[in-house]
Motif scaffolding. Structure first.
Motif, PDB file in Angstrom:
ATOM      1  N   MET A   1       0.825  -1.198   0.000  1.00 39.53           N
ATOM      2  CA  MET A   1       0.000   0.000   0.000  1.00 39.53           C
ATOM      3  C   MET A   1       0.868   1.261   0.000  1.00 39.53           C
ATOM      4  O   MET A   1       0.610   2.213  -0.716  1.00 39.53           O
ATOM      5  CB  MET A   1      -0.929   0.017   1.221  1.00 39.53           C
ATOM      6  N   VAL A   2       1.925   1.243   0.818  1.00 40.66           N
ATOM      7  CA  VAL A   2       2.811   2.398   0.903  1.00 40.66           C
ATOM      8  C   VAL A   2       3.437   2.686  -0.457  1.00 40.66           C
ATOM      9  O   VAL A   2       3.445   3.834  -0.935  1.00 40.66           O
ATOM     10  CB  VAL A   2       3.915   2.151   1.954  1.00 40.66           C
ATOM     11  N   THR A   3       3.949   1.657  -1.103  1.00 43.82           N
ATOM     12  CA  THR A   3       4.589   1.831  -2.413  1.00 43.82           C
ATOM     13  C   THR A   3       3.593   2.352  -3.438  1.00 43.82           C
ATOM     14  O   THR A   3       3.902   3.256  -4.230  1.00 43.82           O
ATOM     15  CB  THR A   3       5.193   0.491  -2.890  1.00 43.82           C
ATOM     16  N   THR A   4       2.398   1.791  -3.444  1.00 43.11           N
ATOM     17  CA  THR A   4       1.378   2.201  -4.411  1.00 43.11           C
ATOM     18  C   THR A   4       1.001   3.662  -4.215  1.00 43.11           C
ATOM     19  O   THR A   4       0.878   4.426  -5.186  1.00 43.11           O
ATOM     20  CB  THR A   4       0.133   1.310  -4.278  1.00 43.11           C
TER      21      THR A   4
ATOM     22  N   VAL B   1     -14.853  14.628   2.737  1.00 39.19           N
ATOM     23  CA  VAL B   1     -13.475  14.975   2.356  1.00 39.19           C
ATOM     24  C   VAL B   1     -12.816  13.792   1.639  1.00 39.19           C
ATOM     25  O   VAL B   1     -12.125  13.969   0.626  1.00 39.19           O
ATOM     26  CB  VAL B   1     -12.659  15.390   3.599  1.00 39.19           C
ATOM     27  N   GLY B   2     -13.015  12.597   2.157  1.00 32.62           N
ATOM     28  CA  GLY B   2     -12.447  11.413   1.515  1.00 32.62           C
ATOM     29  C   GLY B   2     -12.995  11.224   0.118  1.00 32.62           C
ATOM     30  O   GLY B   2     -12.241  10.914  -0.828  1.00 32.62           O
ATOM     31  N   GLU B   3     -14.289  11.397  -0.039  1.00 33.29           N
ATOM     32  CA  GLU B   3     -14.907  11.268  -1.364  1.00 33.29           C
ATOM     33  C   GLU B   3     -14.323  12.296  -2.332  1.00 33.29           C
ATOM     34  O   GLU B   3     -14.030  11.984  -3.495  1.00 33.29           O
ATOM     35  CB  GLU B   3     -16.418  11.456  -1.225  1.00 33.29           C
ATOM     36  N   ALA B   4     -14.132  13.535  -1.840  1.00 36.53           N
ATOM     37  CA  ALA B   4     -13.591  14.598  -2.696  1.00 36.53           C
ATOM     38  C   ALA B   4     -12.129  14.332  -3.052  1.00 36.53           C
ATOM     39  O   ALA B   4     -11.704  14.541  -4.193  1.00 36.53           O
ATOM     40  CB  ALA B   4     -13.720  15.948  -1.990  1.00 36.53           C
ATOM     41  N   LEU B   5     -11.361  13.853  -2.089  1.00 38.27           N
ATOM     42  CA  LEU B   5      -9.947  13.586  -2.341  1.00 38.27           C
ATOM     43  C   LEU B   5      -9.784  12.474  -3.374  1.00 38.27           C
ATOM     44  O   LEU B   5      -9.011  12.607  -4.341  1.00 38.27           O
ATOM     45  CB  LEU B   5      -9.243  13.194  -1.041  1.00 38.27           C
TER      46      LEU B   5
ATOM     47  N   ILE C   1      -7.482  13.498 -11.916  1.00 38.23           N
ATOM     48  CA  ILE C   1      -6.203  14.006 -12.415  1.00 38.23           C
ATOM     49  C   ILE C   1      -5.276  12.873 -12.853  1.00 38.23           C
ATOM     50  O   ILE C   1      -4.440  13.048 -13.744  1.00 38.23           O
ATOM     51  CB  ILE C   1      -5.526  14.893 -11.347  1.00 38.23           C
ATOM     52  N   ALA C   2      -5.425  11.693 -12.255  1.00 39.10           N
ATOM     53  CA  ALA C   2      -4.551  10.565 -12.609  1.00 39.10           C
ATOM     54  C   ALA C   2      -4.960   9.894 -13.908  1.00 39.10           C
ATOM     55  O   ALA C   2      -4.138   9.270 -14.581  1.00 39.10           O
ATOM     56  CB  ALA C   2      -4.533   9.551 -11.475  1.00 39.10           C
ATOM     57  N   GLY C   3      -6.255   9.995 -14.265  1.00 36.19           N
ATOM     58  CA  GLY C   3      -6.715   9.409 -15.517  1.00 36.19           C
ATOM     59  C   GLY C   3      -6.516   7.900 -15.539  1.00 36.19           C
ATOM     60  O   GLY C   3      -6.866   7.191 -14.588  1.00 36.19           O
ATOM     61  N   PRO C   4      -5.901   7.372 -16.607  1.00 33.72           N
ATOM     62  CA  PRO C   4      -5.745   5.915 -16.734  1.00 33.72           C
ATOM     63  C   PRO C   4      -4.818   5.306 -15.682  1.00 33.72           C
ATOM     64  O   PRO C   4      -4.816   4.086 -15.495  1.00 33.72           O
ATOM     65  CB  PRO C   4      -5.151   5.745 -18.144  1.00 33.72           C
ATOM     66  N   LEU C   5      -4.037   6.149 -14.984  1.00 33.55           N
ATOM     67  CA  LEU C   5      -3.175   5.630 -13.924  1.00 33.55           C
ATOM     68  C   LEU C   5      -3.975   5.257 -12.671  1.00 33.55           C
ATOM     69  O   LEU C   5      -3.467   4.593 -11.773  1.00 33.55           O
ATOM     70  CB  LEU C   5      -2.107   6.662 -13.545  1.00 33.55           C
ATOM     71  N   TRP C   6      -5.232   5.714 -12.621  1.00 33.41           N
ATOM     72  CA  TRP C   6      -6.088   5.450 -11.453  1.00 33.41           C
ATOM     73  C   TRP C   6      -6.721   4.068 -11.603  1.00 33.41           C
ATOM     74  O   TRP C   6      -7.870   3.902 -11.954  1.00 33.41           O
ATOM     75  CB  TRP C   6      -7.148   6.548 -11.336  1.00 33.41           C
ATOM     76  N   THR C   7      -5.944   3.048 -11.329  1.00 34.31           N
ATOM     77  CA  THR C   7      -6.405   1.672 -11.451  1.00 34.31           C
ATOM     78  C   THR C   7      -7.154   1.248 -10.194  1.00 34.31           C
ATOM     79  O   THR C   7      -7.157   1.957  -9.175  1.00 34.31           O
ATOM     80  CB  THR C   7      -5.208   0.732 -11.662  1.00 34.31           C
ATOM     81  N   ARG C   8      -7.763   0.082 -10.262  1.00 34.52           N
ATOM     82  CA  ARG C   8      -8.467  -0.440  -9.083  1.00 34.52           C
ATOM     83  C   ARG C   8      -7.499  -0.608  -7.905  1.00 34.52           C
ATOM     84  O   ARG C   8      -7.839  -0.315  -6.762  1.00 34.52           O
ATOM     85  CB  ARG C   8      -9.132  -1.775  -9.407  1.00 34.52           C
TER      86      ARG C   8
ATOM     87  N   ALA D   1      -5.800   1.235  -2.579  1.00 36.65           N
ATOM     88  CA  ALA D   1      -4.731   1.651  -1.659  1.00 36.65           C
ATOM     89  C   ALA D   1      -5.073   2.992  -1.020  1.00 36.65           C
ATOM     90  O   ALA D   1      -4.948   3.164   0.204  1.00 36.65           O
ATOM     91  CB  ALA D   1      -3.405   1.733  -2.405  1.00 36.65           C
ATOM     92  N   TRP D   2      -5.505   3.958  -1.831  1.00 33.97           N
ATOM     93  CA  TRP D   2      -5.846   5.277  -1.295  1.00 33.97           C
ATOM     94  C   TRP D   2      -7.087   5.219  -0.397  1.00 33.97           C
ATOM     95  O   TRP D   2      -7.155   5.901   0.631  1.00 33.97           O
ATOM     96  CB  TRP D   2      -6.071   6.266  -2.436  1.00 33.97           C
ATOM     97  N   THR D   3      -8.053   4.407  -0.775  1.00 33.84           N
ATOM     98  CA  THR D   3      -9.262   4.270   0.049  1.00 33.84           C
ATOM     99  C   THR D   3      -8.903   3.701   1.420  1.00 33.84           C
ATOM    100  O   THR D   3      -9.369   4.202   2.454  1.00 33.84           O
ATOM    101  CB  THR D   3     -10.287   3.358  -0.652  1.00 33.84           C
ATOM    102  N   GLY D   4      -8.072   2.663   1.429  1.00 35.86           N
ATOM    103  CA  GLY D   4      -7.665   2.078   2.701  1.00 35.86           C
ATOM    104  C   GLY D   4      -6.853   3.031   3.548  1.00 35.86           C
ATOM    105  O   GLY D   4      -7.069   3.147   4.764  1.00 35.86           O
ATOM    106  N   ALA D   5      -5.921   3.733   2.908  1.00 35.58           N
ATOM    107  CA  ALA D   5      -5.076   4.673   3.651  1.00 35.58           C
ATOM    108  C   ALA D   5      -5.897   5.813   4.217  1.00 35.58           C
ATOM    109  O   ALA D   5      -5.727   6.202   5.378  1.00 35.58           O
ATOM    110  CB  ALA D   5      -3.972   5.206   2.745  1.00 35.58           C
ATOM    111  N   TYR D   6      -6.804   6.361   3.404  1.00 28.03           N
ATOM    112  CA  TYR D   6      -7.615   7.470   3.906  1.00 28.03           C
ATOM    113  C   TYR D   6      -8.512   7.021   5.049  1.00 28.03           C
ATOM    114  O   TYR D   6      -8.724   7.756   6.021  1.00 28.03           O
ATOM    115  CB  TYR D   6      -8.479   8.100   2.799  1.00 28.03           C
ATOM    116  N   GLY D   7      -9.019   5.792   4.964  1.00 26.85           N
ATOM    117  CA  GLY D   7      -9.845   5.285   6.058  1.00 26.85           C
ATOM    118  C   GLY D   7      -9.087   5.246   7.369  1.00 26.85           C
ATOM    119  O   GLY D   7      -9.621   5.620   8.425  1.00 26.85           O
ATOM    120  N   ILE D   8      -7.812   4.832   7.321  1.00 27.43           N
ATOM    121  CA  ILE D   8      -6.984   4.805   8.529  1.00 27.43           C
ATOM    122  C   ILE D   8      -6.742   6.222   9.045  1.00 27.43           C
ATOM    123  O   ILE D   8      -6.847   6.496  10.247  1.00 27.43           O
ATOM    124  CB  ILE D   8      -5.642   4.102   8.226  1.00 27.43           C
TER     125      ILE D   8
END
Length: 367
Positions: free
Chosen positions: A1-4, A90-94, A101-108, A113-120
């Motif tokens: 998760m950190v690397t991603t 805020v999480g939904e907006a982030l 902005i990431a476009g095709p780089l925003w993979t599942r 990873a971002w959803t899990g990190a933001y939840g923490i």
């Protein structure tokens, strides 16, 4: 998760201004009521969001330090009237802004990873806010406003209840001249029974709040002060000698720590490098030199970028000068000043061989 998370953030880091604008666009669209939590001008708030986000990304693999920062942030956000539902929006907006902005780089994988990190992150802040029983803010009355020069003032305020800060920490301040525009400032004095906090304020380019404080603050003004934050404090378990590096009004937290050591009595050696572009920027140097004469454990080294020899000062940037003295590997180190000064000094110390774990600084800027 950190690397991603780090890899995906690095891929869009050159578009951070756009990311920040997208975030607020998302937030005010899905939760329009949150607009009232922010100042009329959003310029200052945009830069603060970016700094906080970058700081969290940088600390994702240092969970103990990140946890302290997030708990402090959660307690601090009580002053805005933030409630649990706001964290969800805020999480939904982030995530929405990052995905856009990431476009095709925003993979599942990246989204998860971002959803899990933001939840923490959000849960840590929520828990700290819910557990806090102290005031969300402290009311303080200006008891002294002393103009040092056109761009610098010393302001002393007094609260009716003690603000529970430690020497070296910072607080956020709201003034009547700039409602809803909070500015981070470090008290320049150690906590005392008189409930007085001293602030050193220099105007900065585009500094809405700093300019208002220096030019327009008056005795009798009532300020609001948020909860203390920051980890640049004395470790009660450590007996290591100290190196403190301060630029401009970044002297304030170093001064607070030195005063605390004076109160306690110490046998730890303390070396303070204090820097400025010119000799006149070292506004408190004579007082510091007197303190060094009265306390043999304290050494003060003035540094100016101009020729310092006429004043008995070192010449160069404060980062360059402190690194000339070696790695300081046996000392606990604090660095305080503008973000460019902190970055340059930290890099100079690392290049000199200083262990990164010895270097402490806080992620705020005096806007």
């Amino acid at each position: 998760m950190v690397t991603t998370i780090r890899t995906s953030f690095n891929a869009v880091s050159h578009r951070t201004d756009e990311l920040t604008s997208l975030f607020y666009g998302w937030l005010f669209r899905i939760a329009p009521e949150t607009r009232e939590l922010f100042p009329v001008t959003m310029e200052l708030q945009r830069t603060r969001l970016l700094r906080a986000l970058v700081h969290v990304v940088q600390m994702v693999d240092r969970p103990d330090e990140l946890s302290i920062f997030l708990r402090q942030l959660g307690r601090d956000h009580r002053k805005f009237g933030v409630i649990g539902e706001h964290y969800d929006r805020v999480g939904e907006a982030l995530l929405g802004a990052l995905g856009e902005i990431a476009g095709p780089l925003w993979t599942r994988e990246v989204e998860e990873a971002w959803t899990g990190a933001y939840g923490i992150v959000a849960q840590s802040m929520r828990d700290a806010a819910d557990a806090e029983r102290g005031p969300a803010v402290w009311m303080a009355r200006v008891m002294e406003h002393r103009r040092i020069n056109q761009d610098l003032a010393v302001v002393r305020v007094q609260t009716s209840q003690p603000v529970p800060y430690l020497a070296g920490q910072y607080v956020s301040v709201e003034t009547p001249q700039r409602p809803r525009m909070w500015r981070s400032m470090s008290p320049a004095n150690a906590p005392g029974p008189d409930c007085v906090l001293e602030f050193h304020v220099r105007t900065v380019p585009g500094g809405w709040v700093s300019r208002a404080i220096v030019s327009h603050a008056r005795v009798g003004d009532v300020w609001r002060i948020g909860p203390p934050m920051g980890q640049m404090t004395l470790d009660p378990r450590s007996r290591s000698d100290l190196l403190m590096v301060a630029g401009g009004t970044g002297l304030a937290p170093a001064r607070s720590i030195i005063e605390q050591l004076m109160f306690e009595g110490t046998d730890r050696k303390v070396c303070l490098f204090v820097g400025g572009r010119t000799w006149s920027d070292l506004y408190d140097i004579e007082s510091l030199r007197r303190s060094a004469q009265e306390n043999p454990w304290l050494t003060v080294v003035p540094v100016v970028e101009d020729d310092g020899r006429p004043h008995g000062a070192e010449t160069g940037t404060v980062g360059e000068v402190v690194a000339r003295y070696g790695a300081w590997a046996d000392r606990e180190i604090t660095v305080s000043g503008s973000p460019p000064m902190v970055r340059a000094t930290t890099n100079a110390l690392l290049d000199a061989g200083t262990p990164f774990r010895n270097i402490h600084y806080d992620p705020y800027h005096t806007d």
